[in-house]
Enzyme design. Structure first.
Site, PDB file in Angstrom:
ATOM      1  CB  SER A 170      -5.575  -6.253   6.815  1.00 28.70           C
ATOM      2  OG  SER A 170      -5.152  -5.044   7.399  1.00 28.70           O
ATOM      3  NE  ARG A 191      -1.924   3.222  12.303  1.00 33.49           N
ATOM      4  CZ  ARG A 191      -1.532   1.960  12.509  1.00 33.49           C
ATOM      5  NH1 ARG A 191      -0.756   1.660  13.528  1.00 33.49           N
ATOM      6  NH2 ARG A 191      -1.919   0.994  11.696  1.00 33.49           N
ATOM      7  CG  ASP A 221      -5.232   2.296  12.139  1.00 35.05           C
ATOM      8  OD1 ASP A 221      -5.330   2.524  13.363  1.00 35.05           O
ATOM      9  OD2 ASP A 221      -5.026   1.160  11.682  1.00 35.05           O
ATOM     10  CG  ASP A 264      -1.992  -0.964   1.261  1.00 32.63           C
ATOM     11  OD1 ASP A 264      -2.302  -1.497   0.184  1.00 32.63           O
ATOM     12  OD2 ASP A 264      -2.541  -1.229   2.341  1.00 32.63           O
TER      13      ASP A 264
END
Ligand code: ARG
Length: 406
Positions: free
Chosen positions: A178, A96, A125, A15
């Site tokens: 994922s 994060r 996220d 990604d």
């Protein structure tokens, strides 16, 4: 004229590698990558740096954030016994904001106008990255390529990568999951588990053994805490990042730390999530056990409600917020005497707290024992109950079952 700059949160996976090319070609930006080591399994970050450089980025910073993550983020999570919806120990939600803070730092260093991340538009996220960045610098602009581009699925991304000369790891289309992981554990989504009726397949788990394959004798461990922070295993002092790594192994080898949940995302949908959080669950349970011994009862009960609020606030991306700062101040005050040792027993996927001790223990044997010869004055209980039930007795006589009306 030189191009404007964007700082990208880069994991080295498909990604974010596609993000690099997309930002360069579609947005005509110079890209600076930031790759944070928060203790994820995939540790060959130098290789990822080289990959980013080969894509023509201006720079790729690899930052070892394990100690900062442990000392500045996980300690607060432990102090708050943080469990979103009383079940999820917030692993992604904790990393994060730290990564967001680093994006902002690097953006300032390079005079970048933009920051970017590779999150989808369906997850939490994206909110955490953006809320973190914007709380620290409201003037930065955020780009989320995955929300904008037309690549609908992984094979589309692989095709884009081939077209643009991005190296694609073998089997890139095969991994059904994922994954997001760090010291605090591992989140596993997608694939077979998108149907909440399906039991996760064995290949979903990498940090924990299946309880069927664990030792036939229990493993005992002692965790030492100082002012709420875990500082030792079996008497050996170590820094928190090391302690967590060691405990992930001990608990994981005993099959402890798997979660299989349906949770409510901030963006309004329910998702099926599996987690491996061996050290996180262990430390949270041990910490709570020590609090039960050392924190006064009114504080414990008030704290319980605020813990839920802390977890929801952090889950929702408000790490850098006045509410979170105020909640932390409360939590810090409660941790002053959470010092001592907790004894744990792991066996076949279970964890039991089997002992706790503290120089600040509020447990008073003389008061608590059921032996009759104690310091507790049992006669004064009668007066206590007389006053404590006064309003109840009045209610009963006038309006309740004792009134003869009902
Ligand atoms: N549901 C969890 C959370 O919102 C885990 C998210 C995992 N992220 C991922 N990119 N796979 O915190």
């Amino acid at each position: 004229m030189s191009k404007e700059k964007v700082v990208l949160a880069y994991s080295g996976g498909l990604d974010t590698s596609v993000c690099v090319k997309w930002l360069q070609t579609e947005k005509n930006l110079d890209v600076i990558c930031v790759c944070g080591n928060v203790g994820q399994e995939e540790t060959d970050l130098e290789k990822k740096r080289q990959k980013a450089l080969s894509l023509g980025v201006l720079d790729c910073k690899v930052l070892d954030l394990r100690d900062e993550f442990s000392d500045e983020y996980l300690t607060h999570a432990i102090a708050a016994n943080s469990m979103y919806e009383n079940k999820y120990p917030l692993l992604s939600a904790l990393s994060r904001p730290l990564l967001a803070a680093k994006l902002v730092e690097v953006a300032h260093e390079y005079g970048a106008t933009y920051v970017a991340h590779g999150c989808t538009g369906k997850g939490n996220d994206q909110v955490r990255f953006e809320a973190g960045v914007l709380a620290l610098d409201p003037d930065l602009k955020v780009i989320a390529p995955v929300r904008e581009w037309d690549l609908k699925c992984r094979p589309d991304e692989v095709a884009y990568a081939h077209e643009h000369g991005i190296p694609v790891p073998e089997g890139a289309n095969d991994n059904p999951y994922s994954i997001d992981d760090n010291l605090w554990g591992r989140a596993i989504e997608c694939g077979h588990m998108e149907d909440p009726w399906n039991e996760p397949l064995d290949d979903a788990w990498t940090m924990t053994k299946s309880p069927e394959n664990t030792p036939d004798t229990p493993t005992y461990v002692e965790i030492g805490f100082e002012a709420g922070k875990p500082v030792s295993i079996d008497g050996e002092q170590m820094k928190l990042s090391e302690l967590i790594i060691k405990l992930n192994k001990i608990a994981g080898d005993n099959g402890f730390g798997r979660l299989d949940l349906v949770e409510d995302r901030l963006v309004g949908l329910k998702s099926r999530e599996c987690y491996e959080v061996p050290a996180a669950l262990t430390l949270l349970q041990a910490h709570k056990a020590l609090e039960d011994l050392t924190v006064e009862g009114d504080v414990l009960r008030a704290k319980f409600a605020l813990e839920q609020q802390w977890a929801t606030t952090v889950y929702n991306g408000k790490w850098f917020s006045p509410l979170k700062a105020a909640l932390d101040a409360f939590m810090d005050e409660t941790q002053k005497f959470v010092t001592g040792t907790v004894r744990l027993k792991f066996f076949k996927g279970n964890l039991t707290i089997v002992g706790r001790k503290s120089p600040y223990s509020l447990y008073d044997y003389g008061l608590a024992t059921y032996d009759r010869d104690t310091t507790f004055d049992e006669k004064s209980a009668a007066g206590f109950i007389y006053l404590d039930t006064l309003s109840l007795k009045t209610w009963s006589k006038v309006q309740g079952p004792g009134s003869g009306i009902a």
